[in-house]
Design an enzyme around this catalytic site. Structure first.
Site, PDB file in Angstrom:
ATOM      1  CG  ASP A  41      -1.863  -1.044   1.461  1.00 56.46           C
ATOM      2  OD1 ASP A  41      -1.771  -1.801   0.715  1.00 56.46           O
ATOM      3  OD2 ASP A  41      -2.135  -1.366   1.992  1.00 56.46           O
ATOM      4  CD  GLU A 218      -6.437  -5.254   4.312  1.00 56.13           C
ATOM      5  OE1 GLU A 218      -6.456  -5.715   4.901  1.00 56.13           O
ATOM      6  OE2 GLU A 218      -6.469  -5.035   2.881  1.00 56.13           O
TER       7      GLU A 218
END
Ligand code: FRU
Length: 479
Positions: A41, A218
């Protein structure tokens, strides 16, 4: 291990692998990658004192997931990036199994990071702590430890703080799983960044009329765009539905309104942000020009991940290109940032190209990395296909109002496809890097993002139509 030793060990890993990693023909030319190991990420994306900072989830020691560090890139223009010293290493008890995803804000001239301390106990039980780290220069961070502990009613899948300020109050959204294993987004607020008040769920699976909508959500990101409150989020556990949700995990958005008083978030339907194979955990920031910028992880944690061919050269995954968001009706539009334009070299152009049932290649349109702009398209009510280096292709059927991206899967080379409804294609804007493709359709109305691994010798771009396809095309090398 203490932070300094961990950083030293990671740096040695970078040095030891440098030659092998850099020799990889699939190393990208204009996308951010890890110097070694695994990147996932984007984290802590911010323009701070004029400079763009992008941190990232990084496992320097393996091409697999593990105890993540925060790697760090900076740039003055979103295009030329410097790899900086590691920002966070998982050295403390509250983060010993990973400094997981989070965000950055500026306060009193300081850069403040919020991230999730991931802990696995001796018994293999997960613990989660929302942590803070402060820096006065944006390069070295003092860890302040946990500021939020897991509230009642949630499992330890509780992470990825995104913080923003509105009037005099700080807000934070987090991705969560409740005790019934339903994915949620929770909201906190704070006056001082260290004491946080919990406000519960603002949306999630089985809330706001969504029905069952995944077991974990998420990387939420909540921001205002043109008077609307957009929630980006990456839900896990959606079943495929027609052409939707075919990746293992999804990344998409809601358009709505956050009532800060209640607080509650009313919103419309979930929409995928990208229609390709590799797009997850996007994060945005607002820059000094007032633009809402986005980076996403150009990857996915699925069963095919371990078959990516870059692994044998010691690295895996990359970021998407930076994109600017805007909103058109209820739709979020993504466009590549204009800063990419100065990279254009050696323009070639064709007007009124005619393609029929025979496969057509154009003398000057070939290569491994390029930007291509195709417009003025006409195809009657037929279909056409553009094939990229023999390993990925974009197909559109005007009869079905459907476009598709096909590529060879990483495991056995079989063709896999993603599809998306669209009513007419006017323009395709394609960024081809050595092993990635990003196709912006109709000025960013839809985007397909994917990694793909063509034979390194194949540089062909070919066109084919069911009957007749006509278009103008411009192509640039990107340097
Ligand atoms: C999303 C994610 C986050 C987590 C991080 C760990 O890809 O699973 O929820 O913080 O990756 O690397």
């Amino acid at each position: 291990m203490n932070q300094q030793d961990l950083i030293e060990k990671a740096n040695q890993e970078v040095e030891r692998n440098r030659e092998k990693v850099e020799s990889d023909p699939y190393r990208l030319k204009f996308h951010l990658m890890p110097p070694v190991g695994l990147l996932n990420d984007p984290n802590g994306f911010i323009q701070y004192k004029g400079v763009y900072h992008l941190f990232y989830q990084w496992n320097p020691f393996e091409t697999a997931h593990g105890s993540k560090f925060w790697g760090h890139y900076t740039s003055k223009d979103l295009v030329n990036w410097e790899h900086e010293p590691i920002a966070l290493a998982p050295s403390e008890w509250f983060e010993k199994n990973g400094c997981y995803s989070g965000s950055a804000i500026e306060h009193d001239g300081k850069m403040v990071l919020f991230y999730t301390g991931n802990v696995k106990s001796e018994e293999g039980e997960r613990e989660t702590y929302q942590c803070m780290a402060v820096s006065s220069d944006g390069f070295t961070f003092e860890k302040m430890g946990p500021v939020i502990h897991l509230p009642e009613g949630y499992t330890a899948h509780f992470r990825d703080p995104k913080v923003w300020k509105r009037e005099d109050t700080w807000y934070m959204v987090l991705g969560a799983q409740d005790l019934n294993e339903q994915g949620k987004v929770v909201l906190y607020s704070s006056q001082n960044l260290t004491d946080w008040e919990f406000h519960g769920d603002i949306t999630g699976s089985d809330l706001n009329g969504l029905g069952p909508f995944g077991y974990m959500w998420e990387c939420p990101d909540l921001f205002e765009l043109d008077g609307k409150d957009i929630l980006l989020v990456s839900p896990q556990g959606l079943e495929p539905e027609g052409d939707l949700y075919h990746n293992l995990f999804q990344a998409g958005y809601f358009v709505g309104e956050l009532d800060y008083e209640k607080p509650s978030y009313q919103h419309g339907a979930f929409a995928e942000l990208d229609r390709g194979f590799d797009f997850y955990a996007p994060q945005t920031t607002i820059d000094e020009k007032g633009r809402r910028l986005l980076f996403a992880w150009m990857g996915m944690t699925d069963d095919y991940e371990k078959y990516q061919p870059t692994i044998e050269n010691g690295w895996i995954h990359a970021m998407t290109l930076p994109r600017v968001l805007s909103i058109k009706g209820e739709k979020v539009i993504q466009q590549p940032v204009e800063e990419l334009k100065p990279l254009r070299k050696n323009e070639v152009a064709y007007e009124n190209v005619q393609v029929n049932t025979e496969i057509v290649t154009l003398d000057k349109i070939h290569g491994k990395t390029m930007e291509m702009l195709i417009d003025g398209m006409s195809y009657h009510s037929d279909s056409f296909e553009i094939t990229f280096r023999g390993a990925a292709s974009f197909f559109y059927s005007a009869k079905d109002n459907k476009m598709s991206l096909h590529r060879k899967n990483f495991k056995d080379g079989r063709v896999e496809s993603r599809h998306c409804q669209i009513y007419g294609i006017k323009k395709l804007h394609v960024f081809l890097d050595t092993s990635s493709i990003e196709i912006f359709v109709n000025d960013g109305e839809e985007v397909f993002t994917a990694r793909f691994y063509p034979s390194t010798k194949n540089e062909s771009i070919s066109f084919k139509a069911e009957r007749n396809l006509q278009f103008n095309i411009k192509k640039w090398d990107l340097a």
